[in-house]
Design an enzyme around this catalytic site. Structure first.
Site, PDB file in Angstrom:
ATOM      1  N   GLY A   1       0.836  -1.207   0.000  1.00  0.00           N
ATOM      2  CA  GLY A   1       0.000   0.000   0.000  1.00  0.00           C
ATOM      3  C   GLY A   1       0.857   1.237   0.000  1.00  0.00           C
TER       4      GLY A   1
ATOM      5  CG  PHE B   1       3.416  11.311   5.669  1.00  0.00           C
ATOM      6  CD1 PHE B   1       3.810  12.599   5.360  1.00  0.00           C
ATOM      7  CD2 PHE B   1       2.245  11.120   6.370  1.00  0.00           C
ATOM      8  CE1 PHE B   1       3.054  13.678   5.761  1.00  0.00           C
ATOM      9  CE2 PHE B   1       1.496  12.188   6.777  1.00  0.00           C
ATOM     10  CZ  PHE B   1       1.892  13.485   6.475  1.00  0.00           C
ATOM     11  N   GLY B   2       4.322   7.758   2.588  1.00  0.00           N
ATOM     12  CA  GLY B   2       5.256   6.821   2.014  1.00  0.00           C
ATOM     13  C   GLY B   2       4.594   5.505   1.680  1.00  0.00           C
TER      14      GLY B   2
ATOM     15  CG  ASP C   1      -5.819  11.940   6.402  1.00  0.00           C
ATOM     16  OD1 ASP C   1      -6.813  12.330   5.754  1.00  0.00           O
ATOM     17  OD2 ASP C   1      -4.817  11.429   5.859  1.00  0.00           O
TER      18      ASP C   1
END
Ligand SMILES: *[C@@H]1O[C@H](CO)[C@@H](O)[C@H](O)[C@H]1NC(C)=O
Ligand SMILES: *[C@@H]1O[C@H](CO)[C@@H](O)[C@H](O)[C@H]1NC(C)=O
Ligand SMILES: *[C@@H]1O[C@H](CO)[C@@H](O)[C@H](O)[C@H]1NC(C)=O
Ligand SMILES: *[C@@H]1O[C@H](CO)[C@@H](O)[C@H](O)[C@H]1NC(C)=O
Ligand SMILES: *[C@@H]1O[C@H](CO)[C@@H](O)[C@H](O)[C@H]1NC(C)=O
Ligand SMILES: *[C@@H]1O[C@H](CO)[C@@H](O)[C@H](O)[C@H]1NC(C)=O
Length: 930
Positions: A609, A613-614, A728
């Site tokens: 996935g 942020f990464g 979020d």
């Protein structure tokens, strides 16, 4: 009268056609109809003449693009800056005359922000209403009935809490009778709460020209939340074509009286929400016997109000009371305490053969007038000679609800003006002598104008401390009356044309005095010498200092709110929340080595996935434990900060509904986070995407996922000190384990809330489609921002639709919230339910979640429930669904019963206020959310 809301748009819109100039353009006498933001006069389809509000010196105009069936007057508006000022319309009225005043607001996303405005409207100094926009396409309406006591009135907008204040129309309708007379009218306005036409033959309201005063008689068949619900069985509409003797002008129009409802089973019952209540109200019912029946029959009934047993004694016999058929009888109550949710019933008496009948009713709330500033009359005398100047056009009360931009007032209930700040306003003429009547005045600033003539006698302004009259063309002497001001500390009169001598009494006291630049003004006997600044004693400087401090403190008083807010922003403990690099990964966080991670992930072989942020990789530790490794995008400062943030936070948070954090790794440029591996991926994949076809999750499973996730969030909000706001939440941040239990992941955006404060300011971050609009505009983050995002997730669970989509929601709608709201509020829940659920769900449990979801996505945080309330509602829905599943399967298994009961008990223990409010509507399985 927010009753009209959806009504106006959905049902009562007359077509906006381009034959606008066909009718005669004569204004109805006593009517004023401002098309705010409009550019031309026009006559609408019902014969009302609308004029643009070009008289207003403030604000900007905007056009909105809404349905082509919207009436022209709603397609333009005027909006004002969201500042601390008020913006007023001034209307001429005839003193000692009663009027209906109507203001309407259709947001239509005119500013393209899609942030629903909230602001106040006032009539003069009286707070009239807070306008809360909750839908871009709904017309908000406010109506007030008042007795004019002066030749003008001011309607002002102020106090924008979100978005910009705006207005679509402003309408004034003059009455010529006394139906709305009350003993209280000198001190109270009547705020219109309900004006209902029963038995209406359509949903279109009746207004002008049927009603000569253009009152809007709302149809009882209008469909909206908590409007005339709980209708008794056997309620029938009746109508007649016969003329009705309405006798008096201000009674309901004939057309309203020609229809009615009859309780054929013996009673009429209704329930509705009364905006503005609880409070004291004025309520009148209108009856006319419009059914023909023989002399062997009778119609007698009583009104039953549970709160008012005394009222139930009076028996209505319309024919007798009105002295015949087709005549109006109008019993009412001039002062009655009414609740917000009004249930009323008319029941037939035992000796009556026919059930009760009701044609119309009106309910208004008493709104106490604020008398305004004590200086209102005086200051308007000051202002009136300058009526063309900007500063003189602010309108309304000088102090209330907020003061004019150049005025400051004290905080008395009837405030007085304490400061006039009219420096450099190009003012000519004499110093207005009415200023000397402002008895509370402390500071007067008139410097830099073109004032001439003498300085008046300010003896009456005993509190005056500071006077600035420099840089004008004042003549005459420095009046000795100034000596009488015991508190005077600062007197600036330099650069005028003053003459004579400076009174000795001004020279020998603690006073900053500047009289230079006045050629003929001298200091007593010391001829020719001009002392520029006289500081009368050694403490003078200190006095000046104190005066300055005092005025600063004073000035900041009005702005206190903003000041505190700023402080909060600045003192936001960034350092505490985001540890600096050196002390970043601390506390209990486990530190993995890079080689450990490389071994576990087989050198980052399997990507599972990618998050904010990464990228996330699958890994398996030597002991067999499966892990997910999130490798942060390198060189990203933002990412690094978040990394440090997340590590510290995560190491402190443990909950079964939060993805478990196992540790971190930071070597060289690479930063990684290690989590438990979640076998079943994200909720998003299960709702839409390739997986769903084979194994879509059923409703009960979805409810359990919702419960799990909500509990995880509840823990963040209430179980952590200080509370944590996720920021979020989205369906791709809810992960599912082996057993399909859900856990919330990705705290990269989390931030600790400040202790004891209700909100934290920070850069807006989040995901489009889930982002709280209020947070977006105000940047004030609260736990209710998470509730908004969670509401969006609930809607996804119901519908299987993505939060944002270009195709799924029809034209002009990309957002699941708008789309779902439209359907749910119009009662069409089927229209949004995921077809993959194959009708296998209980509609009650579906409604429960739909209603709660709508509450969660209310535009304003304070209107949303807490996540704990949401948890309870989901648990209720689960109980209902389980019972329904059991019933569907004919299975009355002991286990499921027990679990049902225990969870019901848990819920009923502490039902919060919002639940009580909602329960009002459960009986009809329609949304209470609006
Ligand atoms: C609109 O009509 C009023 C009179 O009713 C008139 O004074 C005004 O000039 C007109 N305005 C425009 C823009 O035509
Ligand atoms: C409004 O627009 C719709 C579709 O765009 C159209 O069908 C309808 O006739 C229009 N109504 C009017 C009054 O122009
Ligand atoms: C402004 O609005 C807020 C929120 O509605 C309210 O709490 C506050 O009292 C209002 N301020 C004034 C001056 O009316
Ligand atoms: C209505 O009655 C109450 C007491 O029953 C009284 O306090 C109030 O002043 C009256 N009038 C209004 C307009 O509220
Ligand atoms: C000041 O007033 C004069 C006439 O009253 C006008 O001509 C001038 O433009 C004004 N100046 C400003 C800055 O408003
Ligand atoms: C205040 O203004 C009014 C109207 O301009 C005037 O008639 C009155 O004399 C003034 N009062 C004083 C004290 O100047």
């Amino acid at each position: 009268m927010p009753i009209m809301e959806t009504g106006l748009l959905l049902y009562s819109l007359f077509f906006f056609v381009f034959l606008l100039f066909h009718a005669s353009s004569a204004q109805v006498p006593g009517f004023v109809s401002f098309d705010c933001g409009g550019i031309e006069n026009f006559t609408d389809d019902i014969g009302l003449v609308w004029t643009p509000d070009t008289q207003l010196a403030y604000g900007e105009t905007a056009n909105i693009s809404v349905s082509n069936e919207t009436r022209k007057q709603y397609m333009t508006l005027r909006h004002f800056p969201a500042d601390s000022r008020k913006y007023c319309y001034t209307l001429n009225v005839i003193s000692r005359t009663r009027y209906l005043l109507r203001a309407t607001f259709l947001y239509g996303n005119f500013d393209n922000y899609n942030v629903y405005p909230k602001f106040d409207i006032s009539l003069g100094a009286t707070h009239w209403s807070t306008i809360v926009i909750s839908d871009a396409g709904t017309i908000e309406v406010r109506e007030l009935i008042f007795l004019a006591l002066s030749p003008t009135i001011s309607v002002c907008l102020s106090n924008a809490t979100t978005g910009q204040p705006f207005i679509s129309t402003l309408e004034l309708r003059q009455f010529n009778g006394s139906v709305y007379y009350t003993d209280f009218e000198a001190h109270y306005y009547l705020s219109v709460s309900a004006r209902i036409n029963f038995g209406a033959d359509s949903e279109v309201p009746i207004r002008y020209p049927d009603d000569p005063f253009d009152r809007i008689w709302e149809s009882d068949s209008l469909k909206k939340a908590n409007y005339l619900v709980d209708v008794a069985a056997g309620t029938k509409k009746v109508s007649t074509k016969m003329p009705i003797d309405v006798n008096k002008d201000e009674r309901p129009p004939e057309k309203v009286m020609q229809t009615a409802v009859v309780g054929t089973n013996g009673s009429l019952t209704y329930r509705l929400n009364l905006d503005g209540f609880p409070g004291f109200g004025w309520a009148v019912t209108y009856f006319a016997e419009i059914e023909d029946f023989g002399s062997d029959q009778s119609r007698k009934f009583r009104l039953v109000l549970p709160e008012h047993p005394e009222i139930s004694k009076a028996v209505v016999n319309i024919e007798e009371n009105a002295l015949g058929k087709y005549r109006v009888y109008e019993p009412g109550y001039v002062n009655l305490t009414l609740p917000f949710v009004l249930s009323f019933k008319f029941g037939k008496t035992s000796d009556s053969s026919l059930g009760p009948l009701l044609n119309a009713m009106e309910i208004n709330k008493y709104l106490e007038k604020n008398d305004g500033s004590l200086d209102g009359a005086v200051i308007s005398n000051v202002v009136s000679p300058y009526s063309s100047a900007d500063w003189a056009q602010e309108g309304g009360d000088p102090c209330l609800p907020v003061p004019w931009s150049w005025v400051q007032c004290n905080s008395d209930p009837q405030p007085k003006i304490v400061k006039i700040l009219l420096s450099r306003k190009n003012i000519t003429g004499n110093i207005p002598s009415n200023l000397t009547k402002l008895t509370g005045l402390v500071e007067l600033w008139l410097d830099g104008n073109s004032l001439n003539g003498p300085i008046p006698d300010f003896t009456g302004c005993i509190d005056l401390k500071i006077i600035h009259l420099e840089d004008n063309q004042l003549t005459g002497g420095l009046p000795s009356s100034l000596i009488n001001l015991p508190n005077l500390r600062e007197l600036y009169v330099q650069n005028n044309m003053l003459s004579g001598t400076v009174p000795a009494g001004l020279l020998n006291r603690n006073l900053v005095l500047n009289y230079s630049g006045n050629l003929n003004l001298q200091k007593g006997d010391k001829r020719g010498s001009h002392m520029n600044i006289i500081i009368g004693s050694s403490v003078g400087a200190a006095v000046l200092l104190i005066a300055t401090i005092a005025s600063c403190l004073f000035m900041s008083k009005g702005k206190k709110k903003y000041f505190e807010q700023e402080q909060l922003e600045h003192s936001q403990p960034v350092q505490r929340l985001v540890p600096s690099k050196s002390d970043a990964p601390t506390e209990a966080a486990h530190c993995f080595t890079l080689s450990e991670i490389e071994d576990a992930t087989n050198k980052f072989e399997k990507k599972i996935g990618s998050g904010g942020f990464g990228v996330v990789y699958y890994g398996k530790m030597k002991d067999g434990k499966e892990i997910a490794v999130k490798v942060l995008t390198s060189n990203s400062f933002q990412g690094k900060r978040e990394f440090a943030n997340e590590v510290t936070l995560l190491s402190r948070i443990h909950h079964r509904n939060l993805v478990q954090f196992l540790g971190f790794c930071q070597e060289g440029e690479r930063s990684m986070l290690v989590y438990e591996f979640m076998h079943n991926g994200t909720l998003k994949e299960h709702l839409y995407g390739p997986l769903t076809r084979e194994r879509s999750i059923n409703w009960i499973k979805r409810l359990e996922v919702a419960e799990d996730a909500a509990k995880g969030i509840e823990y963040l909000h209430t179980g952590c000190v200080p509370a944590i706001i996720h920021r979020d939440l989205k369906s791709s941040n809810i992960l599912l384990d082996k057993h399909m239990r859900a856990k919330v992941s990705d705290f990269g955006l989390s931030k600790l809330a400040v202790d004891g404060a209700s909100h934290v300011s920070s850069i807006v971050r989040g995901t489009v489609g889930y982002l709280d609009p209020e947070y977006y505009i105000s940047q004030q983050l609260t736990d209710k921002s998470d509730v908004y995002s969670f509401g969006v997730i609930l809607l996804e669970l119901i519908s299987g639709q993505e939060a944002i989509s270009n195709e799924s929601f029809g034209v002009n709608c990309r957002n699941i919230v708008q789309w779902a709201k439209l359907h749910i509020e119009s009662g069409d829940i089927q229209g949004i339910i995921d077809p993959l659920l194959h009708e296998e769900f209980d509609i009650q449990s579906m409604w429960k979640i739909a209603e709660k979801a709508l509450m969660c996505v209310q535009p304003h945080g304070h209107m949303r429930p807490s996540i704990s309330e949401v948890v309870k509602e989901i648990q209720d829905a689960i109980s209902i669904e389980k019972e329904a599943v059991a019933a569907r399967e004919g299975n009355s298994d002991e286990m499921s019963r027990n679990s049902l009961h225990s969870s019901l008990n848990a819920c009923s223990m502490d039902l919060g206020g919002a639940d009580n409010y909602l329960s009002i509507d459960e009986s009809i399985a329609r949304p209470a959310a609006r």
